[in-house]
Scaffold this motif. Sequence first.
Motif, PDB file in Angstrom:
ATOM      1  N   GLU A 104      75.646  70.511   0.800  1.00 13.58           N
ATOM      2  CA  GLU A 104      75.731  69.464  -0.227  1.00 13.58           C
ATOM      3  C   GLU A 104      77.119  69.409  -0.841  1.00 13.58           C
ATOM      4  O   GLU A 104      77.687  68.328  -1.027  1.00 13.58           O
ATOM      5  N   ARG A 105      77.673  70.577  -1.176  1.00 14.54           N
ATOM      6  CA  ARG A 105      79.021  70.589  -1.752  1.00 14.54           C
ATOM      7  C   ARG A 105      80.045  70.150  -0.712  1.00 14.54           C
ATOM      8  O   ARG A 105      80.974  69.403  -1.025  1.00 14.54           O
ATOM      9  N   ARG A 106      79.861  70.605   0.506  1.00 14.90           N
ATOM     10  CA  ARG A 106      80.804  70.245   1.569  1.00 14.90           C
ATOM     11  C   ARG A 106      80.842  68.735   1.778  1.00 14.90           C
ATOM     12  O   ARG A 106      81.909  68.125   1.865  1.00 14.90           O
ATOM     13  N   LYS A 107      79.661  68.128   1.872  1.00 16.87           N
ATOM     14  CA  LYS A 107      79.588  66.680   2.071  1.00 16.87           C
ATOM     15  C   LYS A 107      80.149  65.923   0.876  1.00 16.87           C
ATOM     16  O   LYS A 107      80.800  64.882   1.032  1.00 16.87           O
ATOM     17  N   ASP A 108      79.915  66.438  -0.318  1.00 19.09           N
ATOM     18  CA  ASP A 108      80.380  65.771  -1.538  1.00 19.09           C
ATOM     19  C   ASP A 108      81.901  65.800  -1.665  1.00 19.09           C
ATOM     20  O   ASP A 108      82.510  64.830  -2.139  1.00 19.09           O
ATOM     21  N   GLN A 109      82.523  66.907  -1.234  1.00 23.42           N
ATOM     22  CA  GLN A 109      83.953  67.117  -1.459  1.00 23.42           C
ATOM     23  C   GLN A 109      84.839  66.831  -0.241  1.00 23.42           C
ATOM     24  O   GLN A 109      86.044  66.637  -0.393  1.00 23.42           O
ATOM     25  N   SER A 110      84.269  66.824   0.949  1.00 24.52           N
ATOM     26  CA  SER A 110      85.105  66.793   2.159  1.00 24.52           C
ATOM     27  C   SER A 110      85.933  65.523   2.286  1.00 24.52           C
ATOM     28  O   SER A 110      87.066  65.563   2.777  1.00 24.52           O
ATOM     29  N   GLY A 111      85.399  64.381   1.825  1.00 26.18           N
ATOM     30  CA  GLY A 111      86.153  63.136   1.925  1.00 26.18           C
ATOM     31  C   GLY A 111      87.462  63.185   1.165  1.00 26.18           C
ATOM     32  O   GLY A 111      88.503  62.725   1.652  1.00 26.18           O
ATOM     33  N   HIS A 112      87.422  63.778  -0.019  1.00 26.32           N
ATOM     34  CA  HIS A 112      88.633  63.906  -0.834  1.00 26.32           C
ATOM     35  C   HIS A 112      89.673  64.759  -0.116  1.00 26.32           C
ATOM     36  O   HIS A 112      90.855  64.371  -0.018  1.00 26.32           O
ATOM     37  N   TYR A 113      89.251  65.912   0.385  1.00 27.55           N
ATOM     38  CA  TYR A 113      90.204  66.809   1.044  1.00 27.55           C
ATOM     39  C   TYR A 113      90.677  66.245   2.381  1.00 27.55           C
ATOM     40  O   TYR A 113      91.826  66.456   2.778  1.00 27.55           O
ATOM     41  N   LEU A 114      89.808  65.499   3.053  1.00 25.59           N
ATOM     42  CA  LEU A 114      90.223  64.857   4.294  1.00 25.59           C
ATOM     43  C   LEU A 114      91.357  63.864   4.025  1.00 25.59           C
ATOM     44  O   LEU A 114      92.335  63.810   4.782  1.00 25.59           O
ATOM     45  N   ASP A 115      91.248  63.098   2.956  1.00 33.48           N
ATOM     46  CA  ASP A 115      92.309  62.146   2.591  1.00 33.48           C
ATOM     47  C   ASP A 115      93.631  62.867   2.364  1.00 33.48           C
ATOM     48  O   ASP A 115      94.692  62.409   2.823  1.00 33.48           O
ATOM     49  N   ARG A 116      93.595  63.985   1.649  1.00 33.22           N
ATOM     50  CA  ARG A 116      94.817  64.735   1.358  1.00 33.22           C
ATOM     51  C   ARG A 116      95.419  65.309   2.645  1.00 33.22           C
ATOM     52  O   ARG A 116      96.640  65.288   2.834  1.00 33.22           O
TER      53      ARG A 116
END
Length: 292
Positions: free
Chosen positions: A130-142
């Motif tokens: 759940e945390r991975r899915k919630d946060q991964s988009g942000h870190y992928l952009d960076r």
Amino acid sequence: MIEEIRSLGFRRVELNYNVNQEFLSTIEPMIEKSEIRISSVHNTFPHIPDPDYGTDSVLLGFDDEEKRSRAIELLIQSAEYAHRYGAEAVVVHPGEVPFDYNIDEVLKSLYKAEGRESEAYQKLWKEMLERRKDQSGHYLDRIVESLDTVCNHIAQKGWKINIGIETRSRCYQMPTLQEANTMIDRLQGAGLGLWYDIGHGMMMDRMGLYDNVAEANAMIERVVGVHIHETVGLSDHWCPYVHSGDMSFFDRFLPIIQAAPVKVYELKAACDPDSIELSHKFIVNRIAQGIQ
């Protein structure tokens, strides 16, 4: 170390992130004399003692602009060394979704003690996912933003080097194979591809993160390099076929190995020369026979 590798019959090596300046001073003369060739360089190269820029770090995904700029500089430095040595690729651990503790270590302990289907494992796995899915988009952009800067620099310099984003060994680290596809899609034509670590993929599949065989083979045309080793249970860097005793499962990865422009064995010290030789023969002979 290099002499031992040469004694096994290999003529090219990957220089990894543990190679420091002192080691490099003894390796560079061998490169200059063509006693050894360099296939690839593993970021961060040479070794940086600061864990912020190590292999298990947010690295190219830092929100702190100063840290992210430093991570970009270090990757460009790795690429410069790769160019200098005539290597074909730089292997990169691009980043991760950060957790307050090493949740992967706890999950692997539960996996070994109680099994993947146990209530304790499934509960913690759900929390991680759940945390991975919630946060991964942000870190992928960076990460994509950072890789774009690096790839543009490499193109401007005219260096013939691919950046290979590596499949990882911890469940909260990036990229998954789907994330790798997204990164490559967003930077098409940028000299960016997948560095497929077979053993890591096997490990993440067993833990439940993705369908390793199907997804990896679907990306075969995007693979710029491969780390060849096998995972026994959740222990990686073993000689394929030999240490697992399974004479068929690893066949699924032979098409990727055959297609990969750069092929690197990534084996632990427990793999003795006889095991390495036998495993190598299995792989080469099976590819020659067209076994898939």
